[in-house]
Design an enzyme around this catalytic site. Structure first.
Site, PDB file in Angstrom:
ATOM      1  N   ASP A   5      11.765  51.573  -0.446  1.00  0.00           N
ATOM      2  CA  ASP A   5      11.060  52.107   0.727  1.00  0.00           C
ATOM      3  C   ASP A   5      11.450  51.284   1.959  1.00  0.00           C
ATOM      4  O   ASP A   5      11.130  50.108   2.057  1.00  0.00           O
ATOM      5  CB  ASP A   5       9.545  52.016   0.504  1.00  0.00           C
ATOM      6  CG  ASP A   5       8.760  52.622   1.662  1.00  0.00           C
ATOM      7  OD1 ASP A   5       8.436  53.827   1.587  1.00  0.00           O
ATOM      8  OD2 ASP A   5       8.499  51.902   2.641  1.00  0.00           O
ATOM      9  N   TYR A  44      12.389  48.945  10.575  1.00  0.00           N
ATOM     10  CA  TYR A  44      12.523  47.666   9.876  1.00  0.00           C
ATOM     11  C   TYR A  44      13.857  46.977  10.209  1.00  0.00           C
ATOM     12  O   TYR A  44      14.021  45.790   9.968  1.00  0.00           O
ATOM     13  CB  TYR A  44      12.405  47.814   8.345  1.00  0.00           C
ATOM     14  CG  TYR A  44      11.115  48.408   7.834  1.00  0.00           C
ATOM     15  CD1 TYR A  44       9.996  48.586   8.666  1.00  0.00           C
ATOM     16  CD2 TYR A  44      10.993  48.796   6.499  1.00  0.00           C
ATOM     17  CE1 TYR A  44       8.823  49.144   8.187  1.00  0.00           C
ATOM     18  CE2 TYR A  44       9.809  49.354   6.014  1.00  0.00           C
ATOM     19  CZ  TYR A  44       8.733  49.535   6.857  1.00  0.00           C
ATOM     20  OH  TYR A  44       7.574  50.094   6.370  1.00  0.00           O
ATOM     21  N   LYS A  65      12.005  56.321   7.341  1.00  0.00           N
ATOM     22  CA  LYS A  65      10.946  56.890   8.191  1.00  0.00           C
ATOM     23  C   LYS A  65      11.418  57.055   9.624  1.00  0.00           C
ATOM     24  O   LYS A  65      12.186  56.238  10.137  1.00  0.00           O
ATOM     25  CB  LYS A  65       9.707  55.973   8.167  1.00  0.00           C
ATOM     26  CG  LYS A  65       9.302  55.538   6.767  1.00  0.00           C
ATOM     27  CD  LYS A  65       8.045  54.689   6.734  1.00  0.00           C
ATOM     28  CE  LYS A  65       7.837  54.103   5.338  1.00  0.00           C
ATOM     29  NZ  LYS A  65       8.433  52.776   5.147  1.00  0.00           N
ATOM     30  N   HIS A 102       6.469  58.247  10.619  1.00  0.00           N
ATOM     31  CA  HIS A 102       5.943  56.904  10.330  1.00  0.00           C
ATOM     32  C   HIS A 102       4.490  56.725  10.776  1.00  0.00           C
ATOM     33  O   HIS A 102       3.685  56.124  10.069  1.00  0.00           O
ATOM     34  CB  HIS A 102       6.843  55.864  11.007  1.00  0.00           C
ATOM     35  CG  HIS A 102       6.814  54.514  10.384  1.00  0.00           C
ATOM     36  ND1 HIS A 102       7.908  53.685  10.316  1.00  0.00           N
ATOM     37  CD2 HIS A 102       5.814  53.826   9.792  1.00  0.00           C
ATOM     38  CE1 HIS A 102       7.576  52.564   9.723  1.00  0.00           C
ATOM     39  NE2 HIS A 102       6.310  52.614   9.394  1.00  0.00           N
TER      40      HIS A 102
HETATM   41  N1  LIG Z   1       4.170  53.060   6.527  1.00  0.00           N
HETATM   42  C1  LIG Z   1       3.773  51.955   7.092  1.00  0.00           C
HETATM   43  O1  LIG Z   1       3.260  51.938   8.229  1.00  0.00           O
HETATM   44  C2  LIG Z   1       3.922  50.667   6.338  1.00  0.00           C
HETATM   45  C3  LIG Z   1       3.335  49.491   6.831  1.00  0.00           C
HETATM   46  C4  LIG Z   1       3.498  48.326   6.099  1.00  0.00           C
HETATM   47  C5  LIG Z   1       4.200  48.345   4.901  1.00  0.00           C
HETATM   48  N2  LIG Z   1       4.797  49.501   4.465  1.00  0.00           N
HETATM   49  C6  LIG Z   1       5.595  49.571   3.212  1.00  0.00           C
HETATM   50  O2  LIG Z   1       4.828  49.033   2.129  1.00  0.00           O
HETATM   51  C7  LIG Z   1       5.556  47.959   1.521  1.00  0.00           C
HETATM   52  C8  LIG Z   1       4.617  46.956   0.924  1.00  0.00           C
HETATM   53  O3  LIG Z   1       3.668  46.496   1.879  1.00  0.00           O
HETATM   54  P1  LIG Z   1       3.770  45.078   2.626  1.00  0.00           P
HETATM   55  O4  LIG Z   1       5.131  44.534   2.469  1.00  0.00           O
HETATM   56  O5  LIG Z   1       3.269  45.261   3.995  1.00  0.00           O
HETATM   57  O6  LIG Z   1       2.695  44.180   1.899  1.00  0.00           O
HETATM   58  P2  LIG Z   1       2.403  43.760   0.357  1.00  0.00           P
HETATM   59  O7  LIG Z   1       3.456  44.288  -0.541  1.00  0.00           O
HETATM   60  O8  LIG Z   1       0.971  44.067   0.107  1.00  0.00           O
HETATM   61  O9  LIG Z   1       2.465  42.180   0.449  1.00  0.00           O
HETATM   62  C9  LIG Z   1       3.650  41.480   0.665  1.00  0.00           C
HETATM   63  C10 LIG Z   1       3.260  39.995   0.694  1.00  0.00           C
HETATM   64  O10 LIG Z   1       2.806  39.600  -0.597  1.00  0.00           O
HETATM   65  C11 LIG Z   1       3.620  38.541  -1.112  1.00  0.00           C
HETATM   66  N3  LIG Z   1       3.795  38.806  -2.551  1.00  0.00           N
HETATM   67  C12 LIG Z   1       4.578  39.759  -3.127  1.00  0.00           C
HETATM   68  N4  LIG Z   1       4.458  39.707  -4.463  1.00  0.00           N
HETATM   69  C13 LIG Z   1       3.599  38.708  -4.746  1.00  0.00           C
HETATM   70  C14 LIG Z   1       3.079  38.173  -5.960  1.00  0.00           C
HETATM   71  N5  LIG Z   1       3.452  38.668  -7.144  1.00  0.00           N
HETATM   72  N6  LIG Z   1       2.203  37.135  -5.888  1.00  0.00           N
HETATM   73  C15 LIG Z   1       1.821  36.648  -4.686  1.00  0.00           C
HETATM   74  N7  LIG Z   1       2.267  37.113  -3.503  1.00  0.00           N
HETATM   75  C16 LIG Z   1       3.154  38.140  -3.530  1.00  0.00           C
HETATM   76  C17 LIG Z   1       4.919  38.591  -0.321  1.00  0.00           C
HETATM   77  O11 LIG Z   1       5.468  37.299  -0.140  1.00  0.00           O
HETATM   78  P3  LIG Z   1       7.024  36.910  -0.519  1.00  0.00           P
HETATM   79  O12 LIG Z   1       7.934  37.915   0.102  1.00  0.00           O
HETATM   80  O13 LIG Z   1       7.158  35.529   0.064  1.00  0.00           O
HETATM   81  O14 LIG Z   1       7.047  36.902  -2.008  1.00  0.00           O
HETATM   82  C18 LIG Z   1       4.431  39.125   1.048  1.00  0.00           C
HETATM   83  O15 LIG Z   1       3.916  38.056   1.842  1.00  0.00           O
HETATM   84  C19 LIG Z   1       6.401  47.434   2.706  1.00  0.00           C
HETATM   85  O16 LIG Z   1       7.427  46.561   2.318  1.00  0.00           O
HETATM   86  C20 LIG Z   1       6.867  48.736   3.324  1.00  0.00           C
HETATM   87  O17 LIG Z   1       7.899  49.304   2.548  1.00  0.00           O
HETATM   88  C21 LIG Z   1       4.652  50.661   5.175  1.00  0.00           C
END
Ligand SMILES: NC(=O)c1ccc[n+]([C@@H]2O[C@H](COP(=O)([O-])OP(=O)(O)OC[C@H]3O[C@@H](n4cnc5c(N)ncnc54)[C@H](OP(=O)(O)O)[C@@H]3O)[C@@H](O)[C@H]2O)c1
Length: 278
Positions: free
Chosen positions: A45, A50, A75, A108
């Protein structure tokens, strides 16, 4: 290991667990996505905003994995809703990704102040019909935005990708989605690390009961609710940990205890509200 798939309302299949690359630095994206593909992820994704689609494309090209075994989402950014901009934008994304078509293309944000999400949605329908994306959906759409695009076009999005985690469960949107055959993609599934999700007793206790990490328990909670998730990490050991969630199941009581984490007043939200992003 087989990652389960979810069937979208257009008949296409999406792996329920993938890898999200928000905030993966462009210079590190090829390495990170290559590692994700090596450890078994098949759903990526990304988004134009990004700035790392090129790295995703390089990793896909270098992987040797057949295109039809991969599911790639990108997106449309907020400043490209008008006129024929969506067609130009997907063209640029496909060039960077090195693909003829993506599997899923999303509006998005609804950008309500600009009042142009109906137009953007009409354009995405055209892009799907032109074969540039197999499925189309939206992101950060609340019920009024969803109702408006469906009323205007008769086309129901395949997914709505929204902030969703135990502290912020968005039940109004998930209820609408369930009633209208729209799959929910939960972004920020781990709360983006912005609140102490892993220390919450319901999560910590289930982790210790199953010999799993708190992150694995939270991901399992999403999967058991039917949500599609793509946790982000730049660390290989966490990529592996986040994928290793198919050998246990939370009990109904454990799911209910995590359901109860959301205070229900919106205070668990960790990122922007859709009405504020324009
Ligand atoms: N559509 C939208 O508006 C929107 C907005 C935000 C996100 N997204 C999508 O959703 C995806 C996921 O959401 P997100 O990246 O915002 O947040 P997330 O996946 O909830 O959290 C990522 C954070 O958690 C840490 N992490 C990952 N695995 C872990 C584990 N097993 N134990 C402890 N900490 C862990 C990562 O650190 P490290 O990298 O240091 O491991 C990072 O700081 C994004 O990458 C993107 O593709 C979409």
């Amino acid at each position: 290991m087989t990652i389960p798939t979810v069937t979208l309302n257009d008949g296409n299949q999406i792996p329920q667990l993938g890898y999200g690359v928000f905030k993966v630095p462009p210079a590190d994206t090829e390495r990170a996505v290559a590692e994700a593909l090596e450890v078994g992820y098949r759903h990526i994704d990304t988004a134009a905003i990004y700035g790392n689609e090129q790295g995703v494309g390089a990793a896909i090209a270098g992987s040797g994995i057949p295109r039809d075994e991969l599911f790639v989402t990108t997106k449309l950014w907020n400043d490209r809703h008008d006129g024929d901009e969506p067609r130009a934008a997907i063209g640029e994304s496909l060039d960077k990704l090195g693909l003829d078509a993506v599997d899923l293309y999303l509006v998005h944000w609804p950008t309500p102040a600009a009042d142009n999400h109906v137009h953007a949605w009409e354009k995405l329908i055209e892009l799907r019909d032109a074969g540039l994306t197999r499925s189309i959906g939206v992101s950060n759409f609340l019920v009024p935005h969803l109702e408006r695009i469906v009323e205007a076009t008769g086309v129901v999005p395949a997914v709505d990708q929204i902030e969703l985690h135990p502290a912020y469960q968005q039940r109004e949107v998930t209820d609408w989605a369930a009633a209208n055959d729209v799959r929910i993609e939960a972004w920020g599934p781990l709360g983006q690390g912005k609140y102490d999700l892993f220390g919450v007793p319901a999560v910590a206790e289930a982790a210790s009961a199953h010999g799993k990490s708190p992150a694995q328990v939270v991901l399992r909670w999403h999967l058991q609710h039917g949500f599609i998730v793509f946790p982000k990490s730049v660390r290989r050991e966490r990529l592996e940990e986040n994928l290793d969630v198919f050998d246990f199941a939370l009990t109904d009581a454990e799911v209910a205890a995590i359901d109860a984490i959301d205070p229900g007043d919106g205070s668990g939200r960790v990122s922007a509200h859709p009405d504020e992003v324009n």
